[in-house]
Design a protein around this motif. Structure first.
Motif, PDB file in Angstrom:
ATOM      1  N   UNK A 357      39.444  42.332  43.086  1.00 27.15           N
ATOM      2  CA  UNK A 357      38.170  41.524  43.194  1.00 27.15           C
ATOM      3  C   UNK A 357      38.249  40.906  44.815  1.00 27.15           C
ATOM      4  N   UNK A 358      39.306  41.315  45.593  1.00 28.58           N
ATOM      5  CA  UNK A 358      39.339  40.974  47.037  1.00 28.58           C
ATOM      6  C   UNK A 358      40.025  41.917  47.776  1.00 28.58           C
ATOM      7  N   UNK A 359      39.388  42.881  48.546  1.00 30.62           N
ATOM      8  CA  UNK A 359      40.056  44.155  48.937  1.00 30.62           C
ATOM      9  C   UNK A 359      39.667  44.162  50.511  1.00 30.62           C
ATOM     10  N   UNK A 360      40.526  45.150  51.045  1.00 27.03           N
ATOM     11  CA  UNK A 360      40.389  45.610  52.373  1.00 27.03           C
ATOM     12  C   UNK A 360      40.039  46.939  52.341  1.00 27.03           C
ATOM     13  N   UNK A 361      39.585  47.559  53.426  1.00 27.66           N
ATOM     14  CA  UNK A 361      39.015  48.989  53.733  1.00 27.66           C
ATOM     15  C   UNK A 361      40.203  50.047  53.474  1.00 27.66           C
ATOM     16  N   UNK A 362      41.311  49.731  53.196  1.00 23.31           N
ATOM     17  CA  UNK A 362      42.333  50.646  52.947  1.00 23.31           C
ATOM     18  C   UNK A 362      42.776  50.586  51.593  1.00 23.31           C
ATOM     19  N   UNK A 363      42.056  49.821  50.686  1.00 18.51           N
ATOM     20  CA  UNK A 363      42.380  49.809  49.166  1.00 18.51           C
ATOM     21  C   UNK A 363      41.964  51.018  48.375  1.00 18.51           C
ATOM     22  N   UNK A 364      41.055  51.704  48.840  1.00 20.44           N
ATOM     23  CA  UNK A 364      40.424  52.941  48.458  1.00 20.44           C
ATOM     24  C   UNK A 364      39.915  52.588  47.006  1.00 20.44           C
ATOM     25  N   UNK A 365      40.225  53.261  45.948  1.00 20.38           N
ATOM     26  CA  UNK A 365      39.434  53.227  44.617  1.00 20.38           C
ATOM     27  C   UNK A 365      40.042  51.936  43.727  1.00 20.38           C
ATOM     28  N   UNK A 366      41.091  51.215  44.491  1.00 22.46           N
ATOM     29  CA  UNK A 366      41.356  49.916  43.941  1.00 22.46           C
ATOM     30  C   UNK A 366      40.545  49.057  44.175  1.00 22.46           C
ATOM     31  N   UNK A 367      39.547  49.153  45.110  1.00 22.58           N
ATOM     32  CA  UNK A 367      38.556  48.362  45.677  1.00 22.58           C
ATOM     33  C   UNK A 367      37.332  47.877  44.835  1.00 22.58           C
ATOM     34  N   UNK A 368      37.038  46.636  44.604  1.00 21.86           N
ATOM     35  CA  UNK A 368      36.014  46.286  43.927  1.00 21.86           C
ATOM     36  C   UNK A 368      35.690  46.723  42.317  1.00 21.86           C
ATOM     37  N   UNK A 369      36.695  46.973  41.837  1.00 23.91           N
ATOM     38  CA  UNK A 369      36.670  47.034  40.361  1.00 23.91           C
ATOM     39  C   UNK A 369      36.093  46.131  39.621  1.00 23.91           C
ATOM     40  N   UNK A 370      35.996  44.834  40.342  1.00 24.74           N
ATOM     41  CA  UNK A 370      35.453  43.742  39.708  1.00 24.74           C
ATOM     42  C   UNK A 370      33.815  43.814  39.222  1.00 24.74           C
ATOM     43  N   UNK A 371      33.076  44.840  39.864  1.00 26.68           N
ATOM     44  CA  UNK A 371      31.545  44.987  39.442  1.00 26.68           C
ATOM     45  C   UNK A 371      31.736  45.631  38.040  1.00 26.68           C
ATOM     46  N   UNK A 372      32.589  46.745  38.008  1.00 23.48           N
ATOM     47  CA  UNK A 372      32.565  47.362  36.846  1.00 23.48           C
ATOM     48  C   UNK A 372      33.056  46.471  35.688  1.00 23.48           C
ATOM     49  N   UNK A 373      34.040  45.630  36.031  1.00 24.42           N
ATOM     50  CA  UNK A 373      34.535  44.779  35.113  1.00 24.42           C
ATOM     51  C   UNK A 373      33.505  43.783  34.556  1.00 24.42           C
ATOM     52  N   UNK A 374      32.944  43.307  35.217  1.00 25.23           N
ATOM     53  CA  UNK A 374      31.911  42.066  35.311  1.00 25.23           C
ATOM     54  C   UNK A 374      30.625  42.884  34.478  1.00 25.23           C
ATOM     55  N   UNK A 375      30.537  44.014  34.772  1.00 29.43           N
ATOM     56  CA  UNK A 375      29.332  44.582  34.016  1.00 29.43           C
ATOM     57  C   UNK A 375      29.544  45.471  32.733  1.00 29.43           C
TER      58      UNK A 375
END
Length: 423
Positions: A357-375
Motif C-alpha cells: 500500500x505504501x512503497x518505495x522504488x526498491x520494493x519491486x513486485x511487492x509494491x502497489x499490490x493494493x490496486x489488485x486487492x481493491x479491484x
C-alpha cells in the motif's frame, strides 16, 4: 492424417520454430496480459501497444497460425482444439496479441461463426484473423446488472434498417475497437427473453458516443456507450428477429468457456485479469518473506488454486466438446475463476505487507499490490457475476428447482421498473 490435416506434433514443431524466430521473449517479471487492475497507460502508449498487437496478429496470420479453430473458408486453419492447445503451450514466455483474443475471437468471432450469415462471416472473420478488426460486446447496461435479458436498448424497424437507442456500459476497450456485437430489445409486448435481437455495428460512427470510465487506479480502459438514433441495416442483424436470446445463450456460453475455447490463443497457465501464482512468488521474494512458513503456505495455496483452475478448465472443456456434460457446466469454471482470482489477489496483498500500500522504488513486485486487492471483486462481476454462475450450476447442471421470478411470463412492457428506465 489421411485427410491431409496437419498432425498435432508437426503443427507444434512448425509453431515453435516460427514463434522463436519472430516473437519477442518476455522478461522474467514481464507479462503479456494485464492483471486484475488494468495497467494505467497514456493514450499514446495504449495506441502503440494495440498497434503492435495488430501487427503480431497479422504476422501470425501470414504464418498460417491464426484462427486455428476457424474453418479454412473464412481464413482459419480448420484444425482441432488439440492444435490450439499445442499453440498455447508454445507461446508461453513470448509476446502475443492478448487484447485481440477476448472478446474479439471469442465470444464475438465465435458468435459470428455460429449465427452469422455467409456474407457476414466472409466479410468479418478474415479481417478479425488478420488483426484488422477488433470487436467488443455491447451487452451490459446501466440498469440491468447481470440480468442481460432485461436490456432496455431498443431497436425499431424502419424499412430495411433498424434505429437503435440506449446505453451500454463496462465495455473494455470500446474507445479503440472497430465493431460491436449488440443485444437490443425489438419487442416490448412479450416476456423479456423473447423480445431481443442481436446486431453488429461499427462503434465509431455518428450517433455513438463513447465515454471512458476512470477506475480507482486511474485506468480508463472501461467505457460507456450512448446510442442515439443509430441506423443499422437489417443485413447486419445476427439471427432471427426476437430470437436474440437463442444467440445470447450461446454468446454467454462462449464467454464462460473463454480459456477453453478452440478459437482463442492464450499461453498455457496464463489467466488474463488474474494475479498469477508466479507473480505472487515474485512478491514474496521482493518482500523478503521466503523464509516465513505462513507465507510459504500462502504460496502453496496460490499454486494449488492455479493448478486446479487449469485442470478444471481442461476437464470441463473436453467434457462439453465430447457431449459428456451439459454446456451449462461452463458456469463451473466461471465460478471457480472468479473466486480463486479474488483469493490470489488477497494472498499477494497479504504477503506484500505494508509495501503493498505504501512503497518505495526498491520494493519491486511487492509494491502497489493494493490496486489488485481493491479491484479483486471485478473477477466475480465481469463476464457475468459469480452469483449468476451459482444459479446456472444449481438449476441447469444440478437440476435444482428454478428460482421464482415475477417477470417470467409478463410482457416486458409491464414489468415494474424505475420511472427513469421505462420505455
Amino acid at each position: 492424417m489421411t485427410d491431409g490435416t496437419e498432425d498435432v506434433d508437426s503443427f507444434r514443431r512448425r509453431a515453435r520454430t516460427w514463434i522463436h524466430a519472430n516473437l519477442r521473449p518476455l522478461a522474467p517479471d514481464e507479462t503479456a496480459a494485464p492483471t486484475v487492475a488494468l495497467p494505467v497507460q497514456t493514450e499514446e502508449e495504449e495506441l502503440a501497444a494495440l498497434a503492435r498487437e495488430r501487427e503480431i496478429q497479422c504476422m501470425v496470420f501470414d504464418a498460417g497460425l491464426a484462427g486455428i479453430g476457424f474453418p479454412r473458408e473464412y481464413g482459419g486453419q480448420g484444425l482441432t482444439a488439440d492444435h490450439q492447445r499445442a499453440f498455447n503451450a508454445e507461446i508461453v514466455g513470448y509476446e502475443y496479441p492478448a487484447r485481440l483474443q477476448a472478446p474479439t475471437f471469442s465470444p464475438c468471432g465465435a458468435v459470428l461463426l455460429e449465427f452469422g450469415t455467409e456474407e457476414q462471416k466472409r466479410r468479418h472473420i478474415p479481417a478479425i484473423l488478420k488483426g484488422e478488426e477488433i470487436w467488443m460486446q455491447l451487452l451490459s447496461e446501466p440498469s440491468g446488472g447481470s440480468d442481460v435479458a432485461a436490456a432496455l436498448t431498443s431497436a425499431v424497424r424502419d424499412g430495411d434498417e433498424w434505429i437503435l437507442n440506449g446505453s451500454k456500459v463496462w465495455t473494455t476497450g470500446a474507445s479503440t475497437a472497430d465493431w460491436g456485437l449488440c443485444l437490443a430489445r425489438t419487442n416490448w409486448d412479450v416476456p423479456k427473453h423473447r423480445g431481443l435481437t442481436v446486431f453488429i455495428l461499427p462503434i465509431h460512427q455518428p450517433g455513438i458516443e463513447v465515454r471512458r470510465i476512470e477506475m480507482l487506479n486511474g485506468s480508463t480502459e472501461f467505457c460507456q456507450e450512448f446510442l442515439t438514433d443509430v441506423r443499422v441495416p437489417d443485413s447486419d442483424r445476427i439471427g432471427d428477429v426476437d430470437g436474440g436470446w437463442t444467440v445470447g445463450t450461446r454468446w454467454m456460453f462462449h464467454e464462460r468457456m473463454l480459456f477453453n475455447s478452440p478459437f482463442v490463443s492464450i499461453p498455457v497457465g496464463a489467466s488474463p485479469g488474474e494475479v498469477g501464482a508466479a507473480s505472487i512468488v515474485n512478491v514474496a521474494r521482493d518482500a523478503g518473506r521466503f523464509d516465513d512458513r505462513c507465507v510459504r503456505d500462502l504460496l502453496g495455496e496460490a499454486h494449488m488454486l492455479e493448478l486446479v483452475g487449469q485442470t478444471l478448465r481442461r476437464r470441463i472443456g473436453r467434457g462439453v466438446a465430447a457431449g459428456r456434460i451439459s454446456e451449462q457446466s461452463a458456469a463451473i469454471t466461471r465460478l471457480f475463476a472468479g473466486v480463486s482470482s479474488a483469493r490470489k489477489a488477497t494472498i499477494a496483498f497479504e504477503i506484500a505487507g505494508s509495501a503493498g500500500a505504501a512503497w518505495t522504488s526498491d520494493d519491486g513486485a511487492a509494491a502497489n499490490c493494493v490496486d489488485d486487492f481493491l479491484m479483486r471483486q471485478t473477477s466475480c462481476i465481469g463476464g457475468g457475476t459469480t452469483e449468476m454462475a451459482r444459479n446456472v450450476i444449481s438449476e441447469r447442471v444440478l437440476g435444482m428447482p428454478r428460482e421464482r421470478t415475477p417477470d417470467r411470463d409478463r410482457p416486458f412492457r409491464d414489468v415494474p421498473r424505475s420511472a427513469s428506465t421505462r420505455a
